[in-house]
Scaffold this active site. Sequence first.
Site, PDB file in Angstrom:
ATOM      1  N   ASN A  72      69.985  53.704  94.394  1.00  0.00           N
ATOM      2  CA  ASN A  72      71.133  53.436  93.525  1.00  0.00           C
ATOM      3  C   ASN A  72      72.043  54.663  93.555  1.00  0.00           C
ATOM      4  O   ASN A  72      71.717  55.690  92.964  1.00  0.00           O
ATOM      5  CB  ASN A  72      70.627  53.157  92.101  1.00  0.00           C
ATOM      6  CG  ASN A  72      71.757  52.981  91.099  1.00  0.00           C
ATOM      7  OD1 ASN A  72      72.928  52.905  91.473  1.00  0.00           O
ATOM      8  ND2 ASN A  72      71.412  52.923  89.820  1.00  0.00           N
ATOM      9  N   TRP A  73      73.149  54.523  94.246  1.00  0.00           N
ATOM     10  CA  TRP A  73      74.056  55.681  94.407  1.00  0.00           C
ATOM     11  C   TRP A  73      74.888  55.942  93.145  1.00  0.00           C
ATOM     12  O   TRP A  73      75.593  56.929  93.063  1.00  0.00           O
ATOM     13  CB  TRP A  73      74.984  55.465  95.612  1.00  0.00           C
ATOM     14  CG  TRP A  73      74.269  55.400  96.935  1.00  0.00           C
ATOM     15  CD1 TRP A  73      72.924  55.561  97.160  1.00  0.00           C
ATOM     16  CD2 TRP A  73      74.856  55.163  98.228  1.00  0.00           C
ATOM     17  NE1 TRP A  73      72.652  55.442  98.500  1.00  0.00           N
ATOM     18  CE2 TRP A  73      73.820  55.188  99.182  1.00  0.00           C
ATOM     19  CE3 TRP A  73      76.168  54.929  98.668  1.00  0.00           C
ATOM     20  CZ2 TRP A  73      74.053  54.992 100.551  1.00  0.00           C
ATOM     21  CZ3 TRP A  73      76.405  54.724 100.024  1.00  0.00           C
ATOM     22  CH2 TRP A  73      75.349  54.757 100.952  1.00  0.00           C
ATOM     23  N   LYS A  74      74.832  55.022  92.201  1.00  0.00           N
ATOM     24  CA  LYS A  74      75.593  55.147  90.940  1.00  0.00           C
ATOM     25  C   LYS A  74      77.073  55.422  91.247  1.00  0.00           C
ATOM     26  O   LYS A  74      77.573  54.946  92.256  1.00  0.00           O
ATOM     27  CB  LYS A  74      74.955  56.210  90.038  1.00  0.00           C
ATOM     28  CG  LYS A  74      73.464  55.919  89.794  1.00  0.00           C
ATOM     29  CD  LYS A  74      72.839  56.748  88.708  1.00  0.00           C
ATOM     30  CE  LYS A  74      71.367  56.363  88.558  1.00  0.00           C
ATOM     31  NZ  LYS A  74      70.704  57.069  87.462  1.00  0.00           N
ATOM     32  N   HIS A  82      71.033  47.875  84.214  1.00  0.00           N
ATOM     33  CA  HIS A  82      70.677  49.300  84.313  1.00  0.00           C
ATOM     34  C   HIS A  82      70.911  49.956  82.947  1.00  0.00           C
ATOM     35  O   HIS A  82      71.868  49.633  82.249  1.00  0.00           O
ATOM     36  CB  HIS A  82      71.513  49.992  85.391  1.00  0.00           C
ATOM     37  CG  HIS A  82      70.974  51.352  85.711  1.00  0.00           C
ATOM     38  ND1 HIS A  82      71.199  52.435  84.901  1.00  0.00           N
ATOM     39  CD2 HIS A  82      70.169  51.787  86.712  1.00  0.00           C
ATOM     40  CE1 HIS A  82      70.559  53.487  85.402  1.00  0.00           C
ATOM     41  NE2 HIS A  82      69.932  53.120  86.498  1.00  0.00           N
ATOM     42  N   GLU A  99      72.077  52.712  82.071  1.00  0.00           N
ATOM     43  CA  GLU A  99      73.377  53.365  81.854  1.00  0.00           C
ATOM     44  C   GLU A  99      74.403  52.343  81.385  1.00  0.00           C
ATOM     45  O   GLU A  99      75.285  52.643  80.577  1.00  0.00           O
ATOM     46  CB  GLU A  99      73.816  54.077  83.149  1.00  0.00           C
ATOM     47  CG  GLU A  99      73.000  55.344  83.374  1.00  0.00           C
ATOM     48  CD  GLU A  99      72.776  55.710  84.830  1.00  0.00           C
ATOM     49  OE1 GLU A  99      73.457  55.166  85.716  1.00  0.00           O
ATOM     50  OE2 GLU A  99      71.897  56.570  85.079  1.00  0.00           O
ATOM     51  N   GLU A 104      62.447  51.384  84.429  1.00  0.00           N
ATOM     52  CA  GLU A 104      63.048  52.712  84.458  1.00  0.00           C
ATOM     53  C   GLU A 104      63.076  53.279  83.041  1.00  0.00           C
ATOM     54  O   GLU A 104      63.990  52.962  82.266  1.00  0.00           O
ATOM     55  CB  GLU A 104      64.479  52.639  84.990  1.00  0.00           C
ATOM     56  CG  GLU A 104      64.593  52.096  86.392  1.00  0.00           C
ATOM     57  CD  GLU A 104      65.887  52.552  87.069  1.00  0.00           C
ATOM     58  OE1 GLU A 104      65.778  53.177  88.129  1.00  0.00           O
ATOM     59  OE2 GLU A 104      66.973  52.312  86.524  1.00  0.00           O
ATOM     60  N   GLY A 137      67.238  60.871  85.778  1.00  0.00           N
ATOM     61  CA  GLY A 137      68.113  62.016  85.995  1.00  0.00           C
ATOM     62  C   GLY A 137      67.696  63.256  85.228  1.00  0.00           C
ATOM     63  O   GLY A 137      68.456  64.224  85.128  1.00  0.00           O
ATOM     64  N   SER A 148      63.546  59.737  88.243  1.00  0.00           N
ATOM     65  CA  SER A 148      63.192  61.018  88.873  1.00  0.00           C
ATOM     66  C   SER A 148      62.136  60.889  89.976  1.00  0.00           C
ATOM     67  O   SER A 148      61.279  61.758  90.121  1.00  0.00           O
ATOM     68  CB  SER A 148      62.758  62.041  87.822  1.00  0.00           C
ATOM     69  OG  SER A 148      63.826  62.315  86.924  1.00  0.00           O
ATOM     70  N   GLY A 202      69.205  59.944  92.003  1.00  0.00           N
ATOM     71  CA  GLY A 202      69.631  61.213  92.609  1.00  0.00           C
ATOM     72  C   GLY A 202      69.105  61.448  94.017  1.00  0.00           C
ATOM     73  O   GLY A 202      69.871  61.827  94.920  1.00  0.00           O
TER      74      GLY A 202
HETATM   75  P1  13P Z   1      67.093  59.218  89.092  1.00  0.00           P
HETATM   76  O1  13P Z   1      66.226  58.928  90.296  1.00  0.00           O
HETATM   77  O2  13P Z   1      68.260  60.077  89.393  1.00  0.00           O
HETATM   78  O3  13P Z   1      66.271  59.678  87.929  1.00  0.00           O
HETATM   79  O4  13P Z   1      67.729  57.793  88.650  1.00  0.00           O
HETATM   80  C1  13P Z   1      66.919  56.684  88.520  1.00  0.00           C
HETATM   81  C2  13P Z   1      67.801  55.505  88.336  1.00  0.00           C
HETATM   82  O5  13P Z   1      68.438  55.347  87.318  1.00  0.00           O
HETATM   83  C3  13P Z   1      67.895  54.535  89.449  1.00  0.00           C
HETATM   84  O6  13P Z   1      68.539  53.376  89.054  1.00  0.00           O
END
Ligand code: 13P
Length: 251
Positions: free
Chosen positions: A9-11, A95, A97, A167, A173, A212, A234
């Site tokens: 997931n490149w966000k 997600h 976020e 998650e 993150g 993470s 990340g």
């Molecule tokens: P990180 O791997 O940066 O913790 O993010 C996880 C995530 O939210 C994937 O959707």
Amino acid sequence: MRRAMVAGNWKMHGTRSSVRELIGALLQQKLPDNVDVAVFPPSLFIAEVVQALAETSLAVGGQTCAAQAGQGALTGEIASSQLADAGCELVLVGHSERRLILGESDELVAQKFAAALAAGLTPVLCVGETLEQREAGETLQVVSRQLAEVIRVSGIAAMARAIIAYEPVWAIGTGLTASPEQAQDVHEAIRLQLAAQDAGVAQVTRILYGGSVKAANAAELFGMPDIDGGLIGGASLNANEFGAICRAAGN
Ligand code: 13P
């Protein structure tokens, strides 16, 4: 036997040049044949990534979609049918976020999940608790509620056409990973919740862990019986790291 999957997931990361560089580096990676690998770029770059990965086994997905499958007057949104038309095979829904920062409710997430299925996409349903909820002992209750609303709207059989990603919000993150045992406990509870309605669906539905995940901790997590792979944030922006995570899932 469920096939392992690793998804990046490149966000909201990337520029035209950094995306080109990342794709180039991804194409250099030796990826295992026994793992499904997917990337979720910002929508702006989907067309380019689909084109660049066309001759590979990597799939591309959107990071969200509208709650309706068809096109319409909905400024700024992207319909699941448009993602499918652009070459996406999957889409993330729910997600944390988007749930926490953008206020997406369980009801809206369930509608998006249904819209994804209606367009022929595989929804990747993200669920997970906040630190506060974990400390209050509410983890399983929260995750179960997030999943139940989707099952209520789309039916249990639909889960076999979807992927679930657990998650924990406190691990996203932050560098704090859930321990393999902590993650396994929740994955097992999710599978039991599916099994309570349909044992066959529970057997085949893949449940990914996200939060993470790095090359250094991937093998341990993926070694747990109910963890079928990872959703990587990340670390998916670094092709070497992402490639190593994919290889860990193949072992
Ligand atoms: P990180 O791997 O940066 O913790 O993010 C996880 C995530 O939210 C994937 O959707």
